[in-house]
Motif scaffolding. Structure first.
Motif, mmCIF file in Angstrom:
data_model
loop_
_atom_site.group_PDB
_atom_site.id
_atom_site.type_symbol
_atom_site.label_atom_id
_atom_site.label_comp_id
_atom_site.label_asym_id
_atom_site.label_seq_id
_atom_site.Cartn_x
_atom_site.Cartn_y
_atom_site.Cartn_z
ATOM 1 N N LYS A 110 3.886 -2.726 7.815
ATOM 2 C CA LYS A 110 4.079 -4.146 7.524
ATOM 3 C C LYS A 110 2.796 -4.672 6.890
ATOM 4 N N ALA A 111 2.890 -4.961 5.589
ATOM 5 C CA ALA A 111 1.709 -5.413 4.856
ATOM 6 C C ALA A 111 1.369 -6.860 5.208
ATOM 7 N N ARG A 112 0.076 -7.101 5.368
ATOM 8 C CA ARG A 112 -0.413 -8.465 5.599
ATOM 9 C C ARG A 112 -0.555 -9.170 4.250
ATOM 10 N N ASN A 113 -0.881 -10.446 4.265
ATOM 11 C CA ASN A 113 -0.986 -11.220 3.026
ATOM 12 C C ASN A 113 -2.028 -10.677 2.056
ATOM 13 N N ASP A 114 -3.113 -10.091 2.586
ATOM 14 C CA ASP A 114 -4.181 -9.592 1.722
ATOM 15 C C ASP A 114 -4.043 -8.099 1.407
ATOM 16 N N GLU A 115 -2.862 -7.544 1.650
ATOM 17 C CA GLU A 115 -2.616 -6.121 1.411
ATOM 18 C C GLU A 115 -1.488 -5.932 0.396
ATOM 19 N N LYS A 117 1.936 -4.587 -1.160
ATOM 20 C CA LYS A 117 3.238 -4.381 -0.517
ATOM 21 C C LYS A 117 3.970 -3.143 -1.048
ATOM 22 N N ARG A 177 -7.331 0.318 6.437
ATOM 23 C CA ARG A 177 -6.267 -0.420 5.752
ATOM 24 C C ARG A 177 -6.666 -0.556 4.288
ATOM 25 N N LYS A 179 -6.834 -3.087 1.294
ATOM 26 C CA LYS A 179 -6.854 -4.529 1.055
ATOM 27 C C LYS A 179 -6.924 -4.794 -0.445
#
Length: 183
Positions: A110-115, A117, A177, A179
């Motif tokens: 599950k990608a975060r906003n700064d990662e 997709k 991760r 980023k």
């Protein structure tokens, strides 16, 4: 899209008549017409000939959702482009991959906003025990990876031997991760 739609589209893109394709595969024109109408399928031997002569993978012929140029369709989890060879430099410049297959996929976490997709993966047969995959690029959104896939498909179809990524985002590794690098 179904096998019948894919076969018809690929045949028309290659400017091959049903008669010519029938001759190549060793069947009647009516058989090709039947396949394109969805009222029959070729035998496995004929599928292999189609794959080889049209220069596409069996996946590409048989998958129901393969065309990234159809912007109104969602990106499937694994989108496979036609076979052929194209050389692509990876996002970090550390690898140059002679790809015979390129896959676009959403990331496995599950990608975060700064990662990113999505990621683009190049496959070659350079490994001792079979295929070797390399991450070619990272993408912030579905629109950009679709654009990249369209450009790569176009380059392969035109026989362009080298492609430089145009829509990949710059990334940095941070705490295991990936980023998006805003710098």
């Amino acid at each position: 899209m179904s096998f019948s739609d894919n076969l018809k589209l690929i045949r028309q893109e290659r400017n091959i008549s049903q008669e010519k394709l029938a001759e190549i595969v060793g069947v009647s024109r009516q058989a090709v017409s039947k396949w394109e109408q969805g009222s029959g399928y070729p035998e496995m031997e004929k599928l292999l000939i189609l794959s080889k002569e049209l220069n596409v993978s069996l996946d590409y012929l048989m998958l129901s959702e393969i065309r990234s140029s159809e912007n109104n369709k969602p990106l499937s989890n694994n989108l496979i482009l036609p076979t052929g060879k194209i050389t692509i430099k990876s996002y970090d410049g550390k690898s140059i991959v002679n790809c015979y297959k390129v896959l676009a996929s959403s990331v496995m976490y599950k990608a975060r906003n700064d990662e990113p997709k999505y990621w683009l993966i190049g496959i070659n047969s350079g490994a001792l025990w079979g295929e070797k995959s390399t991450v070619l690029g990272w993408y912030a959104d579905e629109e950009n990876i679709k654009k990249e896939m369209d450009k790569i498909a176009d380059a392969i179809n035109k026989g362009i031997p080298v492609y430089e990524l145009k829509y990949a985002v710059k990334v940095k590794n941070k705490m295991l991760r990936v980023k998006i690098d805003e710098d």
